[in-house]
Design an enzyme around this catalytic site. Structure first.
Site, PDB file in Angstrom:
ATOM      1  N   ASP A  34       0.849  -1.195   0.000  1.00  0.00           N
ATOM      2  CA  ASP A  34       0.000   0.000   0.000  1.00  0.00           C
ATOM      3  C   ASP A  34       0.884   1.244   0.000  1.00  0.00           C
ATOM      4  OD1 ASP A  34      -2.560   1.210   0.037  1.00  0.00           O
ATOM      5  OD2 ASP A  34      -2.385   1.560   2.192  1.00  0.00           O
ATOM      6  N   LYS A  94      -0.921  -0.892  -4.653  1.00  0.00           N
ATOM      7  CA  LYS A  94      -1.579   0.369  -4.999  1.00  0.00           C
ATOM      8  C   LYS A  94      -0.759   1.088  -6.066  1.00  0.00           C
ATOM      9  CE  LYS A  94      -1.730   3.480  -1.749  1.00  0.00           C
ATOM     10  NZ  LYS A  94      -2.160   4.377  -0.659  1.00  0.00           N
TER      11      LYS A  94
END
Length: 121
Positions: free
Chosen positions: A22, A62
């Site tokens: 992330d 991400k």
């Protein structure tokens, strides 16, 4: 030490079934720069995945949409059976944030050294 070495040491040499990333670069306010810096982190995460992920494993990362994600997706498609683009329901509709979900890791893990050789000056 490399991140992959530290992760494998923490897992006592076991390879994970899933790697989640992330990471995003601190935004500078320039969409192109922000995109490129975040994609660089994604590439570093994939490098780590190649060293630690168990065969048939899963990788979620991400990204920030901005152009380079197409080439990155092709890189993932070479290493995974399935690659999907995922936009979380909680993400704003106008957000450039997106995730790649890569399933079925197909490459053999790289043997990672547990000892680091110092660089010579």
């Amino acid at each position: 030490r490399r991140s992959s070495d530290l992760i494998l040491a923490a897992l006592a040499g076991r390879r994970p079934d899933v790697v989640l990333s992330d990471m995003a670069a601190n935004f500078m306010g320039d969409p192109i720069t922000d995109h490129l810096r975040t994609m660089s982190l994604c590439e570093q995460a994939v490098h780590c995945v190649h060293q630690i992920l168990k065969p048939n494993g899963t990788f979620l990362t991400k990204i920030i949409v901005g152009g380079e994600e197409k080439e990155f997706e092709m890189t993932l498609r070479k290493a995974f059976k399935t690659v999907k683009r995922v936009k979380p329901a909680a993400s704003r509709k106008d957000s450039s944030e997106l995730y790649f979900l890569a399933l079925g890791y197909q490459l053999q893990p790289v043997t990672v050294s547990t000892t680091i050789t110092p660089l010579k000056s």
